[in-house]
Design a protein around this motif. Structure first.
Motif, PDB file in Angstrom:
ATOM      1  N   HIS A   1       0.833  -1.203   0.000  1.00 46.82           N
ATOM      2  CA  HIS A   1       0.000   0.000   0.000  1.00 46.82           C
ATOM      3  C   HIS A   1       0.873   1.260   0.000  1.00 46.82           C
ATOM      4  CE1 HIS A   1      -2.554  -3.167   1.802  1.00 46.82           C
ATOM      5  NE2 HIS A   1      -3.569  -2.524   1.240  1.00 46.82           N
ATOM      6  N   LYS A   2       1.904   1.268   0.837  1.00 43.53           N
ATOM      7  CA  LYS A   2       2.798   2.428   0.890  1.00 43.53           C
ATOM      8  C   LYS A   2       3.616   2.545  -0.392  1.00 43.53           C
ATOM      9  CE  LYS A   2       3.219   2.343   5.942  1.00 43.53           C
ATOM     10  NZ  LYS A   2       4.151   2.177   7.100  1.00 43.53           N
ATOM     11  N   ALA A   3       4.074   1.417  -0.901  1.00 38.54           N
ATOM     12  CA  ALA A   3       4.857   1.452  -2.135  1.00 38.54           C
ATOM     13  C   ALA A   3       4.008   1.940  -3.304  1.00 38.54           C
ATOM     14  CB  ALA A   3       5.417   0.064  -2.431  1.00 38.54           C
ATOM     15  N   ARG A   4       2.739   1.608  -3.281  1.00 35.19           N
ATOM     16  CA  ARG A   4       1.849   2.062  -4.353  1.00 35.19           C
ATOM     17  C   ARG A   4       1.748   3.587  -4.349  1.00 35.19           C
ATOM     18  NH1 ARG A   4      -2.629   4.983  -6.280  1.00 35.19           N
ATOM     19  NH2 ARG A   4      -3.592   3.824  -7.988  1.00 35.19           N
ATOM     20  N   GLU A   5       1.800   4.205  -3.168  1.00 34.34           N
ATOM     21  CA  GLU A   5       1.773   5.663  -3.090  1.00 34.34           C
ATOM     22  C   GLU A   5       2.997   6.266  -3.779  1.00 34.34           C
ATOM     23  OE1 GLU A   5       1.378   6.785   0.968  1.00 34.34           O
ATOM     24  OE2 GLU A   5      -0.574   5.793   1.243  1.00 34.34           O
ATOM     25  N   SER A   6       4.142   5.625  -3.629  1.00 33.75           N
ATOM     26  CA  SER A   6       5.354   6.110  -4.302  1.00 33.75           C
ATOM     27  C   SER A   6       5.205   6.022  -5.815  1.00 33.75           C
ATOM     28  CB  SER A   6       6.570   5.297  -3.843  1.00 33.75           C
ATOM     29  OG  SER A   6       6.773   5.428  -2.453  1.00 33.75           O
ATOM     30  N   LEU A   7       4.639   4.912  -6.287  1.00 36.27           N
ATOM     31  CA  LEU A   7       4.414   4.752  -7.722  1.00 36.27           C
ATOM     32  C   LEU A   7       3.467   5.826  -8.245  1.00 36.27           C
ATOM     33  CD1 LEU A   7       4.675   3.099 -10.362  1.00 36.27           C
ATOM     34  CD2 LEU A   7       2.767   1.689  -9.551  1.00 36.27           C
ATOM     35  N   ALA A   8       2.382   6.075  -7.506  1.00 35.79           N
ATOM     36  CA  ALA A   8       1.406   7.076  -7.943  1.00 35.79           C
ATOM     37  C   ALA A   8       2.010   8.477  -7.944  1.00 35.79           C
ATOM     38  CB  ALA A   8       0.176   7.021  -7.048  1.00 35.79           C
ATOM     39  N   ASP A   9       2.834   8.789  -6.949  1.00 31.21           N
ATOM     40  CA  ASP A   9       3.432  10.128  -6.877  1.00 31.21           C
ATOM     41  C   ASP A   9       4.364  10.395  -8.052  1.00 31.21           C
ATOM     42  OD1 ASP A   9       2.089  10.687  -4.558  1.00 31.21           O
ATOM     43  OD2 ASP A   9       3.763  10.171  -3.229  1.00 31.21           O
ATOM     44  N   ARG A  10       5.149   9.396  -8.428  1.00 32.61           N
ATOM     45  CA  ARG A  10       6.166   9.627  -9.454  1.00 32.61           C
ATOM     46  C   ARG A  10       5.675   9.323 -10.867  1.00 32.61           C
ATOM     47  NH1 ARG A  10      12.197   7.751  -8.143  1.00 32.61           N
ATOM     48  NH2 ARG A  10      11.618   9.080  -6.368  1.00 32.61           N
ATOM     49  N   TYR A  11       4.756   8.361 -11.005  1.00 35.88           N
ATOM     50  CA  TYR A  11       4.362   7.934 -12.354  1.00 35.88           C
ATOM     51  C   TYR A  11       2.840   7.869 -12.534  1.00 35.88           C
ATOM     52  CZ  TYR A  11       9.251   6.457 -12.661  1.00 35.88           C
ATOM     53  OH  TYR A  11      10.627   6.431 -12.663  1.00 35.88           O
ATOM     54  N   GLY A  12       2.095   8.597 -11.725  1.00 36.95           N
ATOM     55  CA  GLY A  12       0.644   8.497 -11.755  1.00 36.95           C
ATOM     56  C   GLY A  12      -0.010   9.217 -12.915  1.00 36.95           C
ATOM     57  N   TYR A  13      -1.342   9.149 -12.927  1.00 34.88           N
ATOM     58  CA  TYR A  13      -2.124   9.749 -14.015  1.00 34.88           C
ATOM     59  C   TYR A  13      -1.980  11.269 -14.062  1.00 34.88           C
ATOM     60  CZ  TYR A  13      -4.727   5.581 -15.555  1.00 34.88           C
ATOM     61  OH  TYR A  13      -5.091   4.380 -16.103  1.00 34.88           O
ATOM     62  N   HIS A  14      -1.617  11.892 -12.943  1.00 31.99           N
ATOM     63  CA  HIS A  14      -1.456  13.347 -12.966  1.00 31.99           C
ATOM     64  C   HIS A  14      -0.236  13.757 -13.790  1.00 31.99           C
ATOM     65  CE1 HIS A  14       1.291  12.060  -9.814  1.00 31.99           C
ATOM     66  NE2 HIS A  14       1.856  13.262  -9.807  1.00 31.99           N
ATOM     67  N   LYS A  15       0.693  12.813 -13.999  1.00 32.95           N
ATOM     68  CA  LYS A  15       1.854  13.100 -14.839  1.00 32.95           C
ATOM     69  C   LYS A  15       1.708  12.504 -16.238  1.00 32.95           C
ATOM     70  CE  LYS A  15       5.409  13.841 -11.343  1.00 32.95           C
ATOM     71  NZ  LYS A  15       6.788  13.491 -10.903  1.00 32.95           N
TER      72      LYS A  15
END
Length: 567
Positions: free
Chosen positions: A91-105
């Motif tokens: 769950h925490k690692a998924r937050e890192s993925l979303a922050d760096r490579y998420g749909y907002h980017k």
């Protein structure tokens, strides 16, 4: 799109990640570039190598070796591996993925970069467990269906049936049933085993090997472990609770496995029936896909004029003989399913027989399913084994408006014409089929690749159209033979992406008049007739198409069609 469609490239290149990556790149380059291609290559390479390499990290190493080191995909994979080595909570690692490579980017409609990341992420955090990996990839969101498909495919290849069966029963409820999105409508109602053999044989051809034909090419052979090929107990009042199905070893004359039908409580009014779809199973299923925005285009697999064969074996421990027969469910009034069956055979314990049913009613509406019925008396219980079920022969069928109404007879056409909803979802024109095409060439297709030598006839009335006609051995929108007629000429063409004119003659038609067009094909020889008179013939020296369905064709305009015959 580039990433979700690459499973097949890996499956036809087992143990050859370079070939899989090359095929994925060539296919993806039709519609994508850059990072989308790299992501497709990476997943294809991993899956191809998964046939021979069980270590997940080595599979990832194979993937990054085949894409540019400075690509976003390569850098993201390294980041995910780093997070996985330092953070055990996905769950925490998924937050890192979303922050760096998420749909907002990476915006747009389901951008490939974030979703590629979730595939790698879920494989690493799934601990090589099929259920857990799918839980992670689905719970993580974004493009869940595509990501689940990619993750499930790789783990299925790598860990085999044992990995798939380690958790809940994923196979039983699905029963191998599969809907294939294709304009080649005879392949649309399919099964996982059927498509497995298509892929296996494509790979064998690439490797220079002969194709497999299990049980002499029977459509339903049950020769792969656990396969039921769509067969399930019929859910009707007289059959509920009377039968279960199971793939078992033995009881086959030409293979190694069969489908066991365990029946109980057979008596008057209580029968056992198991069947598999040969067309869209109900009007409700068709409507469901329409509402979802993904219309289910399909043609029946089985037609009048063909003969069905099935070998059945009675278990030697059965206490009573039973009566067996083949049956089908053609569409009837108001698109409800009717009933039709073949001859009944008495089957005693330890005996076997081959059931045979010639479907001889050319006006029969589309057949939704084919199956086996078992009748008995006095609460009979026991087991009958279905070794194989197959059919063959030239269809003899009329595609006219049925007296009983409904619309599923129209849904049997794969509609590649404009105004498709008016053609397959409504029925208010005087003629059964009104072909409407605004630009270029449109087709309505029905039939299967099992149709080889036959003739197709259609009564057409042209109305202000550039050209029109009929096609044979149609395998999709760009693969067929056709007789095309305009106001000045009649042509025989072979269409494989582009038209090749095989013959042409100065015989045309006039607007507003009906014409009976017939196109006959035997081997590589084509003969075209207008109003029963031969007007043109040709041969295809390349023998391009060995089989396929029929097509009604319209180019830029309107054509009325009163009747269609195949025999």
């Amino acid at each position: 799109g580039a990433q979700i469609f690459i499973d097949g490239w890996a499956m036809v290149a087992p143990g050859d990640p370079e070939l899989a990556a090359d095929l994925a790149k060539r296919a993806a380059s039709v519609s994508h570039d850059g990072e989308a291609i790299y992501g497709a290559q990476a997943i294809a390479a991993m899956k191809a190598q998964a046939f021979v390499e069980p270590d997940l990290n080595k599979l990832i190493d194979t993937a990054v070796r085949l894409i540019p080191a400075n690509s976003v995909i390569s850098r993201m994979i390294q980041d995910i591996r780093d997070w996985h080595s330092k953070e055990s909570d996905w769950h925490k690692a998924r937050e890192s993925l979303a922050d760096r490579y998420g749909y907002h980017k990476y915006g747009g409609n389901c951008h490939m970069v974030p979703n590629h990341g979730l595939i790698i992420f879920s494989l690493l955090y799934g601990d090589d467990d099929f259920q857990k990996s799918l839980m992670v990839v689905n719970t993580s969101g974004w493009d869940t269906d595509c990501n689940s498909g990619n993750v499930g495919c790789l783990l299925g290849i790598k860990n085999g049936l044992a990995g798939l069966q380690a958790g809940p029963d994923f196979r039983g409820p699905v029963a191998d049933r599969l809907y294939l999105a294709t304009a080649d409508g005879g392949r649309a109602i399919s099964a996982a085993v059927t498509e497995t053999l298509h892929l296996v044989n494509a790979g064998r051809r690439l490797a220079g090997r002969e194709p497999l034909a299990l049980k002499h090419g029977a459509q339903f052979h049950f020769d792969l472990p656990g396969s039921v090929q769509g067969f399930q107990p019929e859910d009707s009042i007289e059959t509920q609770g009377t039968v279960t199905v199971e793939n078992v070893i033995g009881h086959s004359g030409s293979g190694s496995r069969s489908l066991a039908l365990h029946y109980v409580g057979l008596a008057q009014g209580r029968v056992a029936r198991v069947a598999t779809p040969t067309f869209i199973p109900s009007a409700e299923v068709a409507d469901y896909f329409d509402r979802r925005g993904y219309s289910l285009y399909a043609s029946p697999r089985l037609y009048p004029g063909q003969t069905v064969y099935a070998r059945v074996v009675a278990d030697q421990n059965n206490e009573q003989a039973v009566r067996c027969k083949l049956y089908g469910r053609p569409y009837a009034a108001n698109d409800e399913l009717g009933y039709s069956s073949g001859p009944e055979v008495v089957l005693a314990a330890g005996h076997d027989c081959t059931l045979e049913w010639a479907i001889d009613n050319p006006d029969l509406s589309p057949i939704a399913c084919i199956g086996l019925e078992i009748n008995g008396d006095g609460g009979t219980g026991g087991t009958v084994y279905l070794d194989y079920l197959r059919w063959g022969g030239t269809p003899n069928v009329h595609f006219d408006r049925p007296d009983h109404g409904g619309l599923m007879w129209k849904r049997a056409w794969v509609n590649g014409l404009d105004h498709a909803d008016r053609l397959t979802q409504m029925d208010f024109y005087p003629e059964p089929y009104r072909l409407l095409q605004n630009h270029g060439r449109g087709l309505m297709i029905q039939g299967t690749r099992e149709w080889t030598d036959y003739q197709a006839s259609a009564r057409l009335t042209p109305h202000m159209c550039r050209a029109g006609g009929i096609g044979v051995r149609a395998q999709g929108m760009q693969r067929y033979y056709a007789m095309l007629v305009d106001q000045e000429t009649t042509r025989l063409v072979r269409t494989l992406g582009n038209d090749t004119v095989l013959a042409e003659t100065n015989v045309g038609w006039c607007f507003g008049r009906p014409y009976e067009l017939t196109l006959r094909i035997i081997g590589n020889q084509l003969v075209g007739l207008i109003n029963s008179e031969p007007v043109i013939e040709a041969a295809d020296p390349d023998h391009t198409f060995e089989g396929g369905g029929i097509a009604l064709i319209c180019e830029e305009g309107r054509i009325g069609c009163d009747s269609v015959r195949v025999r």
